[in-house]
Design a protein around this motif. Structure first.
Motif, PDB file in Angstrom:
ATOM      1  N   UNK A  69       0.525  46.824 -40.048  1.00  0.00           N
ATOM      2  CA  UNK A  69       1.690  47.395 -39.365  1.00  0.00           C
ATOM      3  C   UNK A  69       1.652  48.914 -39.395  1.00  0.00           C
ATOM      4  N   UNK A  70       1.213  49.478 -40.528  1.00  0.00           N
ATOM      5  CA  UNK A  70       1.136  50.947 -40.605  1.00  0.00           C
ATOM      6  C   UNK A  70       0.146  51.499 -39.580  1.00  0.00           C
ATOM      7  N   UNK A  73       1.683  51.198 -36.173  1.00  0.00           N
ATOM      8  CA  UNK A  73       2.759  52.185 -36.033  1.00  0.00           C
ATOM      9  C   UNK A  73       2.171  53.561 -35.728  1.00  0.00           C
ATOM     10  N   UNK A  74       1.134  53.939 -36.503  1.00  0.00           N
ATOM     11  CA  UNK A  74       0.501  55.246 -36.299  1.00  0.00           C
ATOM     12  C   UNK A  74      -0.106  55.352 -34.912  1.00  0.00           C
TER      13      UNK A  74
END
Lengths: 57, 274
Positions: free
Chosen positions: B182-183, B186-187
């Protein structure tokens, strides 16, 4: 009183360098507050991470 | 020049962080605290279940999201066989993937927790303000407060609204895909969004604008990582929906403050001067 304002003209390379430093610094701050997985950092910034919708947990 | 950026970003970021901390108190923080009561309830249920059943599920991931949870509302059975649009991620992670280390330090509820949240918000505020000011300085055109507000709107789009299209703001206790996936998504959505908006706004010629559009939509076409059962545990869906909206609106306010203040501080002298 005379104010001698120095007007130093800035070249594009100086602006790019300043912006690059600011971006790296901003990235480091955001990484620490929003992404770093260390437990202590996570717990301290927990509510901020959720509020800003960084992926948390 | 770097001093000017630092000055503007620190002032805008600190004020933005203080503003957002106050704004969060209206709705966002109460919802987080409410969600934590459900999270604790789930943790207790999971603990008692894992004691009673197979020991190999005691830690780490449970095999499936739905059946192991004691659902107050029965969407477990109802949605188990339906196909989900967002089913492309590794659907093996559940709320039990929260590795809340009980022994780790955490701020005490109350004043201490509020203080650390304020500190975190200020750090996030200064971080975002640095990116914003860097963008304004890279652009190189003199700025007004009004234009600063526009930069703020674009920051909100890139770092809040666009990522939330794939990964809505989540409450503690939500069931979701692995954190790292997810990170990364997101980035990619945030950086793609920021670069894309810049290309569309400042690129001369349609080819730049086209590339910008591609940068914005590609992460969304690829899709954010999700699990089959998006809302697990006993967290009520209404609470999650309320939080998502409250968080997005609070962020919008934060970005307007940040953009306006960054513009105001950087407008004190032409950007062509040191």
């Amino acid at each position: 009183m005379t104010t001698a304002t120095k007007t130093v003209s800035l070249g594009i390379s100086q602006r790019i360098a300043a912006a690059a430093v600011a971006m790296v610094l901003g990235g480091v701050l955001l990484y620490g507050a929003g992404f770093a997985s260390a437990n202590t950092l996570h717990n301290a910034a927990h509510d901020g991470r959720h509020a800003f919708a960084f992926p948390c947990h | 020049m770097i001093q000017r950026i630092l000055f503007a970003a620190i002032f805008a970021g600190v004020l933005g962080g203080v503003f957002v901390s106050a704004a969060q108190h209206l709705k966002v923080t109460p919802l987080i605290l409410e969600a934590e009561t459900y999270e604790e309830m789930d943790a207790a249920t999971t603990a008692s279940q894992t004691l009673a059943t197979a020991p190999e599920t005691a830690s780490g991931t449970l095999a499936t999201a739905a059946p192991d949870h004691d659902h107050a509302h029965d969407h477990a059975g109802a949605t188990a066989n339906t196909t989900h649009d967002h089913d492309h991620g590794d659907a093996t992670t559940t709320a039990s993937d929260h590795h809340h280390d009980e022994n780790a330090w955490a701020p005490q509820d109350g004043f201490e927790r509020i203080s650390y949240t304020l500190l975190a918000n200020i750090v996030i505020g200064v971080g975002y303000a640095l990116l914003l000011c860097a963008g304004i300085v890279l652009r190189g055109k003199d700025i007004t407060i009004r234009q600063g507000l526009m930069w703020g709107v674009c920051g909100f789009l890139a770092f809040s609204l666009l990522p939330s299209l794939g990964l809505p703001p989540e409450l503690p206790g939500s069931v979701s895909a692995p954190l790292e996936a997810r990170q990364i998504w997101w980035l990619s959505a945030a950086i793609g969004g920021a670069a894309g908006l810049a290309l569309i706004a400042f690129g001369r010629g349609w080819i730049y604008k086209l590339v910008g559009l591609v940068a914005i939509v590609t992460p969304h076409l690829y899709g954010a990582p999700h699990v089959a059962e998006a809302l697990g545990g006993s967290l009520p869906a209404e609470l999650a929906a309320e939080f998502a909206i409250a968080s997005i609106i609070t962020s919008a306010g934060f970005w307007l403050v940040l953009g306006g203040l960054s513009g105001a501080f950087l407008a004190r002298k032409p950007l062509s001067q040191a």
